[in-house]
Design an enzyme around this catalytic site. Structure first.
Site, mmCIF file in Angstrom:
data_model
loop_
_atom_site.group_PDB
_atom_site.id
_atom_site.type_symbol
_atom_site.label_atom_id
_atom_site.label_comp_id
_atom_site.label_asym_id
_atom_site.label_seq_id
_atom_site.Cartn_x
_atom_site.Cartn_y
_atom_site.Cartn_z
ATOM 1 N N LYS A 1 1.901 2.104 -7.577
ATOM 2 C CA LYS A 1 2.025 1.822 -6.136
ATOM 3 C C LYS A 1 1.048 0.706 -5.772
ATOM 4 O O LYS A 1 -0.153 0.838 -5.989
ATOM 5 C CB LYS A 1 1.716 3.089 -5.326
ATOM 6 N N ASP B 1 -2.384 -0.318 3.929
ATOM 7 C CA ASP B 1 -1.529 0.692 4.539
ATOM 8 C C ASP B 1 -2.050 1.025 5.942
ATOM 9 O O ASP B 1 -2.954 1.838 6.099
ATOM 10 C CB ASP B 1 -1.499 1.951 3.659
ATOM 11 N N LYS C 1 -2.128 4.950 11.457
ATOM 12 C CA LYS C 1 -3.286 5.761 11.079
ATOM 13 C C LYS C 1 -4.391 5.594 12.113
ATOM 14 O O LYS C 1 -4.553 4.509 12.669
ATOM 15 C CB LYS C 1 -3.828 5.290 9.720
ATOM 16 N N ASP D 1 -5.011 1.193 -1.327
ATOM 17 C CA ASP D 1 -3.690 1.776 -1.537
ATOM 18 C C ASP D 1 -2.869 1.029 -2.593
ATOM 19 O O ASP D 1 -1.709 1.354 -2.816
ATOM 20 C CB ASP D 1 -2.938 1.829 -0.203
ATOM 21 N N ASP E 1 4.336 6.217 7.645
ATOM 22 C CA ASP E 1 3.120 6.289 6.832
ATOM 23 C C ASP E 1 3.407 6.907 5.458
ATOM 24 O O ASP E 1 2.542 6.910 4.586
ATOM 25 C CB ASP E 1 2.045 7.080 7.580
ATOM 26 N N GLU F 1 4.992 5.660 3.046
ATOM 27 C CA GLU F 1 5.603 4.424 2.569
ATOM 28 C C GLU F 1 5.544 4.268 1.050
ATOM 29 O O GLU F 1 6.387 3.622 0.461
ATOM 30 C CB GLU F 1 4.944 3.218 3.247
ATOM 31 N N ARG G 1 6.095 6.319 -1.379
ATOM 32 C CA ARG G 1 7.252 6.889 -2.088
ATOM 33 C C ARG G 1 8.476 5.995 -1.947
ATOM 34 O O ARG G 1 9.346 5.966 -2.821
ATOM 35 C CB ARG G 1 7.514 8.318 -1.593
HETATM 36 N N1 BES Z 1 -1.867 5.903 1.266
HETATM 37 C C1 BES Z 1 -1.689 7.143 1.905
HETATM 38 C C2 BES Z 1 -2.324 8.324 1.167
HETATM 39 C C3 BES Z 1 -3.816 8.312 1.025
HETATM 40 C C4 BES Z 1 -4.586 9.073 1.867
HETATM 41 C C5 BES Z 1 -4.439 7.605 0.016
HETATM 42 C C6 BES Z 1 -5.953 9.100 1.715
HETATM 43 C C7 BES Z 1 -5.809 7.628 -0.132
HETATM 44 C C8 BES Z 1 -6.576 8.392 0.717
HETATM 45 C C9 BES Z 1 -0.190 7.436 2.051
HETATM 46 O O1 BES Z 1 0.626 6.344 2.180
HETATM 47 C C10 BES Z 1 -0.018 8.269 3.272
HETATM 48 O O2 BES Z 1 -0.291 7.773 4.323
HETATM 49 N N2 BES Z 1 0.433 9.497 3.116
HETATM 50 C C11 BES Z 1 0.627 10.377 4.215
HETATM 51 C C12 BES Z 1 1.932 11.092 3.995
HETATM 52 C C13 BES Z 1 2.419 11.872 5.185
HETATM 53 C C14 BES Z 1 2.797 10.918 6.299
HETATM 54 C C15 BES Z 1 3.600 12.707 4.778
HETATM 55 C C16 BES Z 1 -0.535 11.350 4.256
HETATM 56 O O3 BES Z 1 -1.050 11.737 3.209
HETATM 57 O O4 BES Z 1 -0.968 11.687 5.349
HETATM 58 ZN ZN ZN Z 2 -0.062 4.581 1.389
HETATM 59 MN MN MN Z 3 0.790 5.691 4.206
#
Ligand code: BES
Ligand code: ZN
Ligand code: MN
Length: 487
Positions: free
Chosen positions: A256, A261, A268, A279, A338, A340, A342
């Site tokens: 990824k 992000d 966020k 990210d 968010d 994204e 996947r």
């Molecule tokens: N890049 C983030 C995940 C992340 C969180 C990486 C903290 C490193 C530290 C990912 O894209 C994300 O935002 N995931 C969301 C998914 C949710 C919207 C289902 C999350 O984990 O909140």
């Molecule tokens: Zn992300």
């Molecule tokens: Mn995200």
């Protein structure tokens, strides 16, 4: 920084500093029977024995003690670094002890540092050499006055040429991964990652194919392009092919590469967004690993694929309720912009299938839920194949990196059914979020053996550790190299 084999005795080295490993023995007198305190002249043994008796020589893993003018040792400065219990000393301890010593010494500029850890097993020596490189570098890429000042060179005693060369390659790969992660998002974006990958491909010897936006559109990468749609920076997909010498289907390593992000419209909060330059750590880990295996000239063929995008907000960005058509043909309803990573991986995994790999491993800072489940220092494993998973667990144990499997029970897949498209990009509710994300990815790997490694916790640290500065960690590079050696 370069590592070299040291000549002569560590006690006679006219180096800036000498680092000696102290292992906690069952009996105090055994302190001088292993590690770097072995074979010291009598006056040095007396000096350290007195300190030990006074409780001034802790041998706990990663503890460093700096001494000046130690009797019997020429170098002005001696660092004794703890390696933990003698019986428990392993690759993890070797990496951390060497890193802690380098980091301690990097508080000032040094010319040459000598390391003596005694006679180590091959894999421990490699880990120690890699750790000694790793500890000297910090995340302060843009500070005039550096926090950490890497020495000009590191000289290892009791090191074989092969162990030293491999340790250097592993250390360089980790440092590359860390630097890519640590670069701020206005410096590190899809085109810049691509430029750097092109340099690495030439200097270390693998082939690089670059897909630009036009190619991505012609290939039907609608999921990846959907994430990229809000950004002014064009996306890229990289295919890195290392052919190896064995005639067998390659391992596909997928990463990824979200260079920033913001969360998109599901934006966020400031605190969560601040570290989101990290990210693209999955992509950086893939590039670091490709560099390492091609410099080591490993036998197994490996193809690395990374999807590079920025997740931003604008009039053209993804909206909630949008439906994207992925390269596989599956349609995806967007419930949260968010989620994204996947979406990007859905298309990159599909491109990976075209390489006819024997198995696929993907790496991603995918979910905060994985960090909630396993904490900051453990990578989550999710797989459709228990044999592949066990083999990677073994490789991780040998590297001293922590991983833990999460269950891929069927019922998690029910959560990503959509009423208007084939699937949606988040589960119902937030429970088990690391697993529903993995279930989403599984939709795109056909029936191939596949392992997903969620590195959201360990890939990036907010605070420093004894053996490494805060910021990007380069975690999983050594595990992957270990695993690829078994193929
Ligand atoms: N890049 C983030 C995940 C992340 C969180 C990486 C903290 C490193 C530290 C990912 O894209 C994300 O935002 N995931 C969301 C998914 C949710 C919207 C289902 C999350 O984990 O909140
Ligand atoms: Zn992300
Ligand atoms: Mn995200």
């Amino acid at each position: 920084m370069r590592t070299v084999a040291a000549e002569g005795l560590p006690t006679q080295a006219s180096a800036s500093a000498v680092v000696l490993l102290a292992l906690e023995p069952d009996q105090p007198h055994e302190l001088f029977a292993a590690g770097g305190l072995m074979g010291l002249p009598d006056e040095a043994v007396r000096y350290f024995a007195n300190l030990l008796e006074a409780g001034e020589l802790p041998c706990q893993l990663g503890k460093t003690n700096l001494f000046h003018q130690v009797p019997g040792i020429s170098a002005k400065c001696v660092v004794v670094v703890g390696g933990g219990k003698l019986k428990q000393f392993d690759e993890r301890a070797a990496f951390r002890a060497a890193g802690a010593a380098s980091k301690r010494l990097a508080e000032r500029s040094r010319d040459i540092i000598h390391f003596d850890f005694g006679r180590l097993e091959k894999s421990q020596l490699e880990a120690a050499v890699a750790g000694s490189l790793n500890g000297g570098y910090g995340q302060d890429l843009f500070r005039a006055e550096k926090n950490l000042k890497p020495a000009n060179a590191i000289a290892w005693h009791n090191a074989t040429a092969n162990g030293l060369a491999r340790g250097q390659i592993l250390g360089d790969a980790i440092l590359l991964t860390r630097e890519l992660v640590n670069l701020p998002p206005n410096y590190m974006f899809p085109e810049e990652f691509t430029r750097r990958a092109a340099n690495v491909s030439v200097s270390s010897g693998f082939e690089l194919e670059v897909w630009d936006e036009l190619r991505l559109r012609r290939e039907g990468c609608g999921a990846l392009l959907g994430v990229s749609a809000g950004s002014t920076r064009p996306p890229r997909l990289l295919v890195m092919r290392y052919r190896g010498t064995k005639k067998q289907p390659p391992l596909a390593l997928v990463g990824k590469g979200v260079t920033f992000d913001s969360g998109g419209l599901s934006i966020k909060p400031t605190d969560g967004m601040l570290s989101m330059k990290c990210d693209m750590a999955g992509a950086a880990t893939v590039l670091g690993t490709m560099q390492a295996i091609s410099r080591m000239q490993l036998a197994a063929p490996v193809v690395g694929l990374v999807g590079l995008v920025e997740n931003m907000i604008s009039g053209s960005c993804l909206k909630l309720g949008d439906v994207l058509t992925s390269r596989s043909g599956k349609t995806i309803e967007i419930h949260n912009t968010d989620a994204e990573g996947r979406l990007v991986l859905a298309d990159v995994l599909n491109v990976a299938l075209d390489e006819h790999p024997a198995q696929i491993i993907d790496l991603a800072t995918l979910t905060g839920a994985c960090v909630v489940a396993l904490g900051l220092d453990i990578s989550g494993l999710m797989s459709n194949n228990s044999e592949l998973q066990s083999r990677v667990q073994l490789a991780a144990a040998q590297a001293g990196e922590e991983v833990w499997p999460l269950p891929m029970s069927e019922h998690f897949a029910d959560q990503i059914r959509s009423k208007v498209a084939d699937i949606k990009n988040v589960g119902e509710g937030r429970w088990g979020g690391a697993i529903t994300a993995a279930k989403f990815l599984q939709e795109f790997v056909a029936d191939l053996p596949w392992l997903h490694i969620d590195i959201a916790g360990p890939a990036f640290a907010d605070s420093p550790k004894a053996y490494i500065d805060a910021g990007g960690s380069g975690v999983m590079v050594r595990t992957l190299v270990n695993f690829i050696e078994t193929l």
